[in-house]
Design a protein around this motif. Structure first.
Motif, PDB file in Angstrom:
ATOM      1  N   MET A 111       8.800  52.530 -19.126  1.00  0.00           N
ATOM      2  CA  MET A 111       9.991  53.326 -19.393  1.00  0.00           C
ATOM      3  C   MET A 111       9.671  54.811 -19.392  1.00  0.00           C
ATOM      4  O   MET A 111      10.427  55.623 -18.862  1.00  0.00           O
ATOM      5  N   SER A 112       8.511  55.172 -19.981  1.00  0.00           N
ATOM      6  CA  SER A 112       8.126  56.585 -20.000  1.00  0.00           C
ATOM      7  C   SER A 112       7.857  57.096 -18.586  1.00  0.00           C
ATOM      8  O   SER A 112       8.201  58.232 -18.245  1.00  0.00           O
ATOM      9  N   VAL A 113       7.252  56.253 -17.744  1.00  0.00           N
ATOM     10  CA  VAL A 113       7.009  56.643 -16.357  1.00  0.00           C
ATOM     11  C   VAL A 113       8.326  56.800 -15.610  1.00  0.00           C
ATOM     12  O   VAL A 113       8.501  57.733 -14.810  1.00  0.00           O
ATOM     13  N   ALA A 114       9.279  55.896 -15.870  1.00  0.00           N
ATOM     14  CA  ALA A 114      10.588  55.992 -15.211  1.00  0.00           C
ATOM     15  C   ALA A 114      11.289  57.294 -15.584  1.00  0.00           C
ATOM     16  O   ALA A 114      11.873  57.968 -14.722  1.00  0.00           O
ATOM     17  N   VAL A 115      11.232  57.657 -16.868  1.00  0.00           N
ATOM     18  CA  VAL A 115      11.846  58.914 -17.308  1.00  0.00           C
ATOM     19  C   VAL A 115      11.139  60.099 -16.654  1.00  0.00           C
ATOM     20  O   VAL A 115      11.785  61.049 -16.197  1.00  0.00           O
ATOM     21  N   LEU A 116       9.811  60.045 -16.594  1.00  0.00           N
ATOM     22  CA  LEU A 116       9.037  61.134 -16.001  1.00  0.00           C
ATOM     23  C   LEU A 116       9.396  61.324 -14.529  1.00  0.00           C
ATOM     24  O   LEU A 116       9.656  62.455 -14.077  1.00  0.00           O
ATOM     25  N   VAL A 117       9.415  60.245 -13.769  1.00  0.00           N
ATOM     26  CA  VAL A 117       9.710  60.339 -12.340  1.00  0.00           C
ATOM     27  C   VAL A 117      11.141  60.820 -12.114  1.00  0.00           C
ATOM     28  O   VAL A 117      11.400  61.706 -11.292  1.00  0.00           O
ATOM     29  N   ALA A 118      12.085  60.238 -12.863  1.00  0.00           N
ATOM     30  CA  ALA A 118      13.489  60.620 -12.690  1.00  0.00           C
ATOM     31  C   ALA A 118      13.709  62.092 -13.034  1.00  0.00           C
ATOM     32  O   ALA A 118      14.405  62.818 -12.314  1.00  0.00           O
ATOM     33  N   ALA A 119      13.111  62.552 -14.140  1.00  0.00           N
ATOM     34  CA  ALA A 119      13.279  63.944 -14.547  1.00  0.00           C
ATOM     35  C   ALA A 119      12.640  64.895 -13.531  1.00  0.00           C
ATOM     36  O   ALA A 119      13.208  65.940 -13.204  1.00  0.00           O
ATOM     37  N   ALA A 120      11.464  64.529 -13.021  1.00  0.00           N
ATOM     38  CA  ALA A 120      10.792  65.392 -12.051  1.00  0.00           C
ATOM     39  C   ALA A 120      11.597  65.503 -10.765  1.00  0.00           C
ATOM     40  O   ALA A 120      11.784  66.599 -10.222  1.00  0.00           O
ATOM     41  N   VAL A 121      12.074  64.365 -10.256  1.00  0.00           N
ATOM     42  CA  VAL A 121      12.874  64.388  -9.028  1.00  0.00           C
ATOM     43  C   VAL A 121      14.151  65.187  -9.246  1.00  0.00           C
ATOM     44  O   VAL A 121      14.553  66.006  -8.406  1.00  0.00           O
ATOM     45  N   PHE A 122      14.810  64.978 -10.387  1.00  0.00           N
ATOM     46  CA  PHE A 122      16.061  65.699 -10.687  1.00  0.00           C
ATOM     47  C   PHE A 122      15.813  67.202 -10.756  1.00  0.00           C
ATOM     48  O   PHE A 122      16.559  67.994 -10.161  1.00  0.00           O
ATOM     49  N   GLN A 123      14.786  67.614 -11.474  1.00  0.00           N
ATOM     50  CA  GLN A 123      14.522  69.041 -11.639  1.00  0.00           C
ATOM     51  C   GLN A 123      14.215  69.730 -10.310  1.00  0.00           C
ATOM     52  O   GLN A 123      14.749  70.809 -10.012  1.00  0.00           O
ATOM     53  N   LEU A 124      13.350  69.125  -9.535  1.00  0.00           N
ATOM     54  CA  LEU A 124      12.958  69.776  -8.290  1.00  0.00           C
ATOM     55  C   LEU A 124      14.090  69.767  -7.264  1.00  0.00           C
ATOM     56  O   LEU A 124      14.283  70.746  -6.533  1.00  0.00           O
ATOM     57  N   LEU A 125      14.861  68.686  -7.225  1.00  0.00           N
ATOM     58  CA  LEU A 125      15.970  68.621  -6.274  1.00  0.00           C
ATOM     59  C   LEU A 125      17.067  69.613  -6.645  1.00  0.00           C
ATOM     60  O   LEU A 125      17.532  70.390  -5.796  1.00  0.00           O
ATOM     61  N   THR A 126      17.490  69.617  -7.905  1.00  0.00           N
ATOM     62  CA  THR A 126      18.564  70.541  -8.306  1.00  0.00           C
ATOM     63  C   THR A 126      18.086  71.986  -8.243  1.00  0.00           C
ATOM     64  O   THR A 126      18.858  72.886  -7.894  1.00  0.00           O
ATOM     65  N   GLY A 127      16.824  72.232  -8.579  1.00  0.00           N
ATOM     66  CA  GLY A 127      16.292  73.587  -8.473  1.00  0.00           C
ATOM     67  C   GLY A 127      16.284  74.075  -7.044  1.00  0.00           C
ATOM     68  O   GLY A 127      16.619  75.230  -6.758  1.00  0.00           O
ATOM     69  N   LEU A 128      15.905  73.185  -6.106  1.00  0.00           N
ATOM     70  CA  LEU A 128      15.901  73.561  -4.693  1.00  0.00           C
ATOM     71  C   LEU A 128      17.320  73.866  -4.214  1.00  0.00           C
ATOM     72  O   LEU A 128      17.556  74.869  -3.526  1.00  0.00           O
ATOM     73  N   LEU A 129      18.279  73.022  -4.576  1.00  0.00           N
ATOM     74  CA  LEU A 129      19.673  73.256  -4.157  1.00  0.00           C
ATOM     75  C   LEU A 129      20.231  74.527  -4.785  1.00  0.00           C
ATOM     76  O   LEU A 129      21.079  75.201  -4.180  1.00  0.00           O
ATOM     77  N   ASN A 130      19.771  74.868  -5.979  1.00  0.00           N
ATOM     78  CA  ASN A 130      20.230  76.099  -6.615  1.00  0.00           C
ATOM     79  C   ASN A 130      19.808  77.322  -5.803  1.00  0.00           C
ATOM     80  O   ASN A 130      20.543  78.314  -5.744  1.00  0.00           O
ATOM     81  N   THR A 131      18.640  77.275  -5.182  1.00  0.00           N
ATOM     82  CA  THR A 131      18.218  78.415  -4.377  1.00  0.00           C
ATOM     83  C   THR A 131      19.137  78.616  -3.176  1.00  0.00           C
ATOM     84  O   THR A 131      19.231  79.711  -2.630  1.00  0.00           O
ATOM     85  N   PHE A 132      19.828  77.546  -2.764  1.00  0.00           N
ATOM     86  CA  PHE A 132      20.806  77.650  -1.674  1.00  0.00           C
ATOM     87  C   PHE A 132      22.223  77.891  -2.201  1.00  0.00           C
ATOM     88  O   PHE A 132      23.165  77.929  -1.410  1.00  0.00           O
ATOM     89  N   GLN A 133      22.356  77.993  -3.522  1.00  0.00           N
ATOM     90  CA  GLN A 133      23.665  78.140  -4.160  1.00  0.00           C
ATOM     91  C   GLN A 133      24.621  77.018  -3.759  1.00  0.00           C
ATOM     92  O   GLN A 133      25.806  77.222  -3.513  1.00  0.00           O
ATOM     93  N   TRP A 134      24.081  75.815  -3.721  1.00  0.00           N
ATOM     94  CA  TRP A 134      24.878  74.619  -3.401  1.00  0.00           C
ATOM     95  C   TRP A 134      24.829  73.699  -4.615  1.00  0.00           C
ATOM     96  O   TRP A 134      23.757  73.271  -5.031  1.00  0.00           O
ATOM     97  N   TYR A 135      25.999  73.394  -5.166  1.00  0.00           N
ATOM     98  CA  TYR A 135      26.074  72.626  -6.408  1.00  0.00           C
ATOM     99  C   TYR A 135      26.982  71.419  -6.224  1.00  0.00           C
ATOM    100  O   TYR A 135      28.132  71.419  -6.675  1.00  0.00           O
ATOM    101  N   PRO A 136      26.499  70.357  -5.570  1.00  0.00           N
ATOM    102  CA  PRO A 136      27.328  69.179  -5.316  1.00  0.00           C
ATOM    103  C   PRO A 136      27.369  68.211  -6.500  1.00  0.00           C
ATOM    104  O   PRO A 136      27.176  67.002  -6.345  1.00  0.00           O
ATOM    105  N   TRP A 137      27.591  68.722  -7.700  1.00  0.00           N
ATOM    106  CA  TRP A 137      27.641  67.893  -8.903  1.00  0.00           C
ATOM    107  C   TRP A 137      28.691  68.468  -9.849  1.00  0.00           C
ATOM    108  O   TRP A 137      29.040  69.652  -9.776  1.00  0.00           O
TER     109      TRP A 137
END
Length: 380
Positions: A111-137
């Motif tokens: 469960m801790s690994v699942a949270v770690l992977v999900a949080a890492a993917v979420f942070q890097l993906l949303t951070g990357l989209l923020n640099t493009f000023q694209w917010y599809p959420w």
């Protein structure tokens, strides 16, 4: 004539190097990138949304501080993307072990690994989209990104604590021989790590030019080039987006509120002593560039309204709406001689998109707090 293959089981994909040594080697660099990204991200959030007790203590110097720290934030986050992909490739067979749960402890670990992977993917993906000023959420980027950043940091620390014995055993280069790992994998591991390093270097080198002026010529894949924009400076939020028009500025006056309130026309502002500074605009999306600004020192305007040397400022924009339409400026910023109510940019009158007739420019400050289309200045 085709060669005859020897009989045997069907060929299946079974890549090597999915081992703890490879995962640890990549994890060292991924951990460093995440640590830098997290620390600079927290600093950026505090500068954008300072708690009341800290507002008057935030430093206005060095004037280039935010440009450096937020540039590191975006660069380290971008570099972490290929590192995360390589890390997941190294460990993915263990993500699909069977049976998925062998004990209560194993369940908690997964469960801790699942949270770690999900949080890492979420942070890097949303951070990357923020640099493009694209917010599809549907949620606000800033508060959610900040909260998940802390979740990622906690999950990473828990993962390190649980996996520390394995990490310790595989942390040094000498561990390949001492742990009886296949010696033949050594050259392949070096090639893999070289490829990951090259990918990180290429991604960083071709995007960091948006904040490092010297690397501008190789800024091939960054969302924004600081070299392109009105008056030599990019524009994130246009006057049209803020619903500010020439008609709405027809009777513009600057109101300065305080113990001795007053108003000034644009001509009266231009008649006051003008000061020129060179300060960068550092945008939260990652780009930054220095420019030459001229205008009136904010501390002089506050003093004329009865503000003392310890007074803060509140700035109100003509924007019809927006999260940063009203901006509070702590004492050190308001009293810094580099903080201006700017009327000119790079020797010319501000364009409408750059905040005509007047905008704030201050040192060591996020771009979203460099308020444009200023209508009101208050002594706090």
């Amino acid at each position: 004539m085709r060669p005859t293959l020897p009989p045997g089981p069907p060929v299946t994909f079974k890549a090597r190097l999915h081992d703890a040594r490879t995962a640890t080697a990549i994890g060292r660099w991924l951990g460093l990138a995440v640590a830098v990204c997290f620390a600079t991200g927290v600093l950026s959030h505090v500068l954008q949304h300072p708690p009341g007790w800290l507002a008057d203590r935030l430093p206005s110097r060095p004037y280039w501080g935010y440009r450096l720290t937020h540039g590191l934030h975006v660069a380290s986050g971008t570099a972490a993307i290929p590192l995360l992909l390589a890390k997941l490739w190294a460990v993915y067979p263990r993500l699909f072990t069977w049976p998925p749960v062998r004990s209560a402890r194993h369940a908690l670990e997964r469960m801790s690994v699942a949270v770690l992977v999900a949080a890492a993917v979420f942070q890097l993906l949303t951070g990357l989209l923020n640099t493009f000023q694209w917010y599809p959420w549907p949620f606000g980027f800033v508060p959610v990104h900040y909260a998940v950043g802390w979740l990622l940091a906690g999950a990473l620390l828990l993962h390190l604590a649980v996996q520390w014995p394995k990490i310790r055993d595989h942390f040094t280069r000498r561990s390949t021989g001492t742990l009886a790992l296949p010696v033949a994998d050594g050259p392949d591991r070096r090639r893999l790590l070289f490829g990951v390093t090259a990918a990180v270097g290429a991604v960083t080198l071709t995007t960091v030019g948006q904040s490092v002026t010297a690397l501008g010529p190789v800024d091939l894949f960054a969302p924004r080039s600081p070299e392109h924009g009105l008056q030599g400076l990019p524009v994130n939020r246009t006057a049209a987006a803020a619903r500010v028009t020439w008609a709405s500025l027809a009777d513009w006056r600057l109101t300065v509120a305080g113990p001795r309130p007053y108003t000034l026309t644009l001509d009266e502002l231009r008649a006051l002593p003008q000061h020129e500074v060179i300060l960068p605009i550092a945008c939260v999306e990652g780009w930054s560039k220095s420019a030459r600004w001229s205008g009136i020192r904010v501390r002089d305007l506050l003093e004329r309204a009865g503000g003392g040397h310890g007074s803060r400022a509140r700035v109100v924009s003509l924007e019809a709406e927006g999260a940063y339409r009203v901006m509070d400026m702590g004492r050190l910023y308001a009293q810094d001689p580099l903080t201006l109510l700017a009327l000119r940019l790079n020797g010319a009158v501000l364009s409408l998109d750059h905040g005509y007739p007047a905008r704030i420019i201050a040192p060591n400050r996020p771009g979203v707090l460099q308020t444009k289309w200023v209508a009101r200045l208050e002594v706090v």
